[in-house]
Scaffold this motif. Structure first.
Motif, PDB file in Angstrom:
ATOM      1  N   LYS A 139       0.804  -1.226   0.000  1.00 45.61           N
ATOM      2  CA  LYS A 139       0.000   0.000   0.000  1.00 45.61           C
ATOM      3  C   LYS A 139       0.833   1.271   0.000  1.00 45.61           C
ATOM      4  O   LYS A 139       0.338   2.337  -0.349  1.00 45.61           O
ATOM      5  N   HIS A 140       2.118   1.179   0.347  1.00 44.19           N
ATOM      6  CA  HIS A 140       2.991   2.357   0.314  1.00 44.19           C
ATOM      7  C   HIS A 140       3.380   2.749  -1.111  1.00 44.19           C
ATOM      8  O   HIS A 140       3.871   3.846  -1.337  1.00 44.19           O
ATOM      9  N   LEU A 141       3.130   1.866  -2.075  1.00 51.55           N
ATOM     10  CA  LEU A 141       3.478   2.149  -3.471  1.00 51.55           C
ATOM     11  C   LEU A 141       2.301   2.785  -4.195  1.00 51.55           C
ATOM     12  O   LEU A 141       1.148   2.396  -3.995  1.00 51.55           O
ATOM     13  N   ASP A 142       2.585   3.759  -5.019  1.00 53.98           N
ATOM     14  CA  ASP A 142       1.545   4.447  -5.780  1.00 53.98           C
ATOM     15  C   ASP A 142       1.225   3.741  -7.089  1.00 53.98           C
ATOM     16  O   ASP A 142       0.090   3.767  -7.553  1.00 53.98           O
ATOM     17  N   PHE A 143       2.239   3.117  -7.699  1.00 53.40           N
ATOM     18  CA  PHE A 143       2.059   2.472  -8.993  1.00 53.40           C
ATOM     19  C   PHE A 143       2.738   1.112  -8.998  1.00 53.40           C
ATOM     20  O   PHE A 143       3.791   0.927  -8.385  1.00 53.40           O
ATOM     21  N   ILE A 144       2.123   0.173  -9.725  1.00 55.58           N
ATOM     22  CA  ILE A 144       2.696  -1.150  -9.961  1.00 55.58           C
ATOM     23  C   ILE A 144       2.865  -1.277 -11.471  1.00 55.58           C
ATOM     24  O   ILE A 144       1.908  -1.113 -12.228  1.00 55.58           O
ATOM     25  N   TRP A 145       4.102  -1.541 -11.900  1.00 54.17           N
ATOM     26  CA  TRP A 145       4.417  -1.621 -13.324  1.00 54.17           C
ATOM     27  C   TRP A 145       4.742  -3.075 -13.658  1.00 54.17           C
ATOM     28  O   TRP A 145       5.714  -3.631 -13.172  1.00 54.17           O
ATOM     29  N   LEU A 146       3.904  -3.677 -14.498  1.00 50.29           N
ATOM     30  CA  LEU A 146       4.081  -5.061 -14.915  1.00 50.29           C
ATOM     31  C   LEU A 146       4.506  -5.079 -16.372  1.00 50.29           C
ATOM     32  O   LEU A 146       3.841  -4.473 -17.219  1.00 50.29           O
ATOM     33  N   MET A 147       5.621  -5.739 -16.652  1.00 45.47           N
ATOM     34  CA  MET A 147       6.107  -5.887 -18.025  1.00 45.47           C
ATOM     35  C   MET A 147       5.948  -7.347 -18.408  1.00 45.47           C
ATOM     36  O   MET A 147       6.474  -8.231 -17.716  1.00 45.47           O
ATOM     37  N   LYS A 148       5.205  -7.605 -19.482  1.00 46.67           N
ATOM     38  CA  LYS A 148       4.845  -8.975 -19.836  1.00 46.67           C
ATOM     39  C   LYS A 148       4.863  -9.151 -21.351  1.00 46.67           C
ATOM     40  O   LYS A 148       4.571  -8.228 -22.087  1.00 46.67           O
ATOM     41  N   GLY A 149       5.171 -10.369 -21.786  1.00 44.89           N
ATOM     42  CA  GLY A 149       5.063 -10.697 -23.198  1.00 44.89           C
ATOM     43  C   GLY A 149       6.383 -10.914 -23.896  1.00 44.89           C
ATOM     44  O   GLY A 149       6.420 -11.451 -24.991  1.00 44.89           O
ATOM     45  N   ASP A 150       7.455 -10.505 -23.281  1.00 49.87           N
ATOM     46  CA  ASP A 150       8.776 -10.677 -23.862  1.00 49.87           C
ATOM     47  C   ASP A 150       9.775 -10.640 -22.713  1.00 49.87           C
ATOM     48  O   ASP A 150       9.556  -9.944 -21.724  1.00 49.87           O
ATOM     49  N   ARG A 151      10.834 -11.366 -22.828  1.00 51.04           N
ATOM     50  CA  ARG A 151      11.832 -11.391 -21.765  1.00 51.04           C
ATOM     51  C   ARG A 151      12.559 -10.052 -21.690  1.00 51.04           C
ATOM     52  O   ARG A 151      12.955  -9.499 -22.701  1.00 51.04           O
ATOM     53  N   ILE A 152      12.699  -9.555 -20.468  1.00 51.04           N
ATOM     54  CA  ILE A 152      13.393  -8.291 -20.236  1.00 51.04           C
ATOM     55  C   ILE A 152      14.697  -8.604 -19.509  1.00 51.04           C
ATOM     56  O   ILE A 152      14.671  -9.129 -18.391  1.00 51.04           O
ATOM     57  N   ALA A 153      15.799  -8.305 -20.139  1.00 52.76           N
ATOM     58  CA  ALA A 153      17.111  -8.576 -19.541  1.00 52.76           C
ATOM     59  C   ALA A 153      17.314  -7.701 -18.312  1.00 52.76           C
ATOM     60  O   ALA A 153      16.761  -6.602 -18.199  1.00 52.76           O
ATOM     61  N   ASP A 154      18.124  -8.199 -17.371  1.00 49.44           N
ATOM     62  CA  ASP A 154      18.399  -7.478 -16.128  1.00 49.44           C
ATOM     63  C   ASP A 154      18.921  -6.074 -16.387  1.00 49.44           C
ATOM     64  O   ASP A 154      18.456  -5.114 -15.775  1.00 49.44           O
ATOM     65  N   ASN A 155      19.884  -5.951 -17.303  1.00 53.63           N
ATOM     66  CA  ASN A 155      20.473  -4.625 -17.544  1.00 53.63           C
ATOM     67  C   ASN A 155      19.445  -3.650 -18.127  1.00 53.63           C
ATOM     68  O   ASN A 155      19.450  -2.469 -17.808  1.00 53.63           O
ATOM     69  N   ARG A 156      18.550  -4.149 -18.970  1.00 58.25           N
ATOM     70  CA  ARG A 156      17.498  -3.292 -19.539  1.00 58.25           C
ATOM     71  C   ARG A 156      16.529  -2.845 -18.444  1.00 58.25           C
ATOM     72  O   ARG A 156      16.113  -1.685 -18.402  1.00 58.25           O
ATOM     73  N   CYS A 157      16.166  -3.759 -17.558  1.00 53.18           N
ATOM     74  CA  CYS A 157      15.246  -3.433 -16.461  1.00 53.18           C
ATOM     75  C   CYS A 157      15.882  -2.406 -15.519  1.00 53.18           C
ATOM     76  O   CYS A 157      15.241  -1.425 -15.137  1.00 53.18           O
ATOM     77  N   HIS A 158      17.137  -2.602 -15.176  1.00 58.75           N
ATOM     78  CA  HIS A 158      17.823  -1.664 -14.272  1.00 58.75           C
ATOM     79  C   HIS A 158      17.995  -0.292 -14.928  1.00 58.75           C
ATOM     80  O   HIS A 158      17.865   0.741 -14.258  1.00 58.75           O
ATOM     81  N   HIS A 159      18.263  -0.267 -16.213  1.00 62.09           N
ATOM     82  CA  HIS A 159      18.377   0.997 -16.937  1.00 62.09           C
ATOM     83  C   HIS A 159      17.041   1.749 -16.912  1.00 62.09           C
ATOM     84  O   HIS A 159      17.002   2.961 -16.689  1.00 62.09           O
TER      85      HIS A 159
END
Length: 147
Positions: free
Chosen positions: A97-117
């Motif tokens: 509940k402390h978070l204002d937004f939840i961002w879900l990325m789905k449908g294709d693999r997201i590499a760690d470096n891309r996610c961190h960027h």
């Protein structure tokens, strides 16, 4: 002949739905339309309000409707789902509940470096106080994110 009752394993279905996904939690105490505008203007997304199916929670004899925004990429099958986690004092994911937004990325693999960027770019936006990655196991009410 005895009938065998089969029980649907919702936790297994939830985990399958969330295979190959990344989930971010964002604390940004701004109006949701302003946050969407910042993402579209400064990070080159194309978020728009998702109206095909409402994201609702029934609680205390009341219906809470949570805004959901989507953004797609033409070069991949990746879809971004951005849930506004707050509605009139209730949270779509009460355990977060402390978070204002939840961002879900789905449908294709997201590499760690891309996610961190991407997380670093979101942190640079005005009024963003926190961006953190969340695992499916950390979300008790994960089925609230299934549309």
């Amino acid at each position: 002949m005895a009938m065998i009752k089969q029980k649907l394993d919702m936790s297994q279905m939830n985990h399958e739905y969330f295979d190959e996904t990344r989930i971010l939690g964002i604390m940004a105490p701004v109006k949701n339309y302003y946050f969407i505008w910042m993402l579209n203007s400064f990070l080159d997304f194309n978020f728009s309000l998702y109206t095909d199916a409402p994201v609702e929670m029934h609680k205390k004899n009341r219906i809470y409707r949570f805004n959901l925004y989507t953004s797609t990429h033409t070069e991949s099958s990746l879809v971004h789902y951005l849930y506004h986690n707050q509605c009139d004092g209730e949270a779509l994911l009460p355990e977060l509940k402390h978070l204002d937004f939840i961002w879900l990325m789905k449908g294709d693999r997201i590499a760690d470096n891309r996610c961190h960027h991407m997380m670093e770019n979101i942190k640079k936006l005005g009024n963003v106080q926190l961006v953190t990655e969340i695992t499916v196991d950390q979300i008790k009410n994960i089925s609230n994110l299934i549309i």
